[in-house]
Write an enzyme that holds these catalytic residues in place. Structure first.
Site, short mmCIF file in Angstrom:
data_model
loop_
_atom_site.label_atom_id
_atom_site.label_comp_id
_atom_site.label_asym_id
_atom_site.label_seq_id
_atom_site.Cartn_x
_atom_site.Cartn_y
_atom_site.Cartn_z
CG ASP A 14 -1.75 1.26 1.38
OD1 ASP A 14 -2.32 1.69 0.35
OD2 ASP A 14 -1.83 1.82 2.48
CB SER A 15 0.14 4.81 -0.58
OG SER A 15 -0.91 4.93 0.37
CB CYS A 77 -3.06 0.89 -2.44
SG CYS A 77 -3.03 2.65 -2.78
CD GLU A 155 0.67 6.42 6.06
OE1 GLU A 155 1.87 6.35 6.31
OE2 GLU A 155 0.00 5.46 5.63
CB CYS A 187 -9.13 5.34 0.68
SG CYS A 187 -7.48 5.61 1.35
CG HIS A 189 -4.65 5.09 4.58
ND1 HIS A 189 -4.18 4.62 3.39
CD2 HIS A 189 -3.55 5.43 5.31
CE1 HIS A 189 -2.85 4.68 3.38
NE2 HIS A 189 -2.45 5.17 4.54
N1 DGL Z 1 -4.65 3.34 0.92
C1 DGL Z 1 -4.65 4.11 -0.29
C2 DGL Z 1 -5.90 3.81 -1.12
O1 DGL Z 1 -6.54 2.79 -0.87
C3 DGL Z 1 -4.39 5.53 0.08
C4 DGL Z 1 -4.06 6.36 -1.07
C5 DGL Z 1 -3.09 7.43 -0.80
O2 DGL Z 1 -1.98 7.16 -0.37
O3 DGL Z 1 -3.48 8.58 -1.11
O4 DGL Z 1 -6.24 4.50 -2.03
#
Ligand code: DGL
Length: 282
Positions: A14-15, A77, A155, A187, A189
């Site tokens: 993931d990011s 992600c 985060e 998302c 997160h």
């Molecule tokens: N967890 C990412 C998603 O599902 C977050 C995206 C991001 O880093 O902006 O889109």
């Protein structure tokens, strides 16, 4: 113990740390599988980056996971799935599983015919979301709400401050006023913000996440490709502990702490966080 099947780990990325909300479901459904998770917190949020940047980071991380010997890759992600899934499927010789916002189940569940999607701007602008909406929710009203700022709060493991609650109010209240009765968390997160989101929506609204469906899809794909790990001896099965390995690209200890805290909140054991080596974008 007799060992059958494929004992290689599964790679998940993931990011940042949001993908842990998906990893949790994978670990629950496939408790015997070894998992390697990469959080790219040093480069989050992807939602604010160019499509090319997201594709390059995703490719570099997937290459890293492949070097680690993974037998499948899960893009935990939505943003990276929207931008990079097709490229990774072309370049990887292991199955690549992506996420998609839960438009199909939301369309089925919604009685008011008004569906809300909370996601990053990049996911909202993606052809993927547009395609899903056309396909499954043509006769519904789909209201997509970009949520800048939420990823940064998660985060930092800030899940319930005044600031995050105000942001959530700002994003969700107008959707409720429009009659939304099914709300998609687009998302990975955002599931960590569920208690705060629930406080705003109340209990009646359906809230849809993607962790469980993705874990089920992964299980199906492993089976189809004869890649699942099979433990034969049942007494040992009960005691077997899968190996979890976590990497993060950030050198910031706060990110490592957030990662540990969010993982442990899911009721699982502590996992040390390794620093991801510098990866050349390809
Ligand atoms: N967890 C990412 C998603 O599902 C977050 C995206 C991001 O880093 O902006 O889109």
């Amino acid at each position: 113990m007799l060992q059958l099947g494929d004992y290689c780990p599964i790679g998940v990325f993931d990011s940042g740390i949001g993908g842990l909300s998906v990893l949790k479901d994978i670990h629950k459904l496939l408790p015997h599988e070894d998992l390697i998770y990469v959080g790219d917190s040093a480069h989050a949020p992807y939602g604010d980056r160019s499509a090319r940047y997201v594709r390059e980071r995703s490719q570099a991380i997937a290459d890293f996971l492949l070097d680690k010997g993974v037998k499948a890759i899960v893009i935990a992600c939505n943003t990276a799935t929207a931008e990079a899934a097709s490229q990774l499927r072309e370049t990887m010789d292991v199955p690549v599983i992506g996420l998609e916002p839960a438009v199909k189940p939301a369309a089925k569940l919604s009685k008011s015919g008004v569906i809300g999607v909370l996601a990053t701007q990049r996911t909202i602008d993606s052809e993927r979301l547009l395609g899903l909406t056309e396909r499954y929710a043509k006769n519904k009203k789909v209201l997509a709400q970009a949520c800048p700022g939420l990823v940064e709060h998660v985060e930092a493991c800030d899940l319930n401050s005044k600031a995050i609650n105000q942001l959530l109010q700002k994003y969700i209240t107008p959707l409720l006023e429009e009659g939304v009765d099914a709300l998609i968390l687009g998302c990975t997160h955002y599931p960590f913000l569920l208690p705060a989101i629930r406080k705003i929506t109340g209990k009646e609204i359906q809230i849809l996440e993607t962790g469980r469906p993705v874990a089920e899809q992964l299980k199906r794909i492993l089976k189809e490709n004869h890649l699942q790990k099979i433990l034969i001896d049942s007494a040992q099965n009960l005691q077997y502990k899968s190996r979890l390995t976590f990497y993060n690209s950030s050198k910031d200890k706060q990110h490592h702490l957030s990662m540990q805290k969010l993982w442990q909140e899911s009721g699982t054991e502590q996992v040390p966080i390794l620093e991801l080596p510098n990866l050349e974008n390809t």
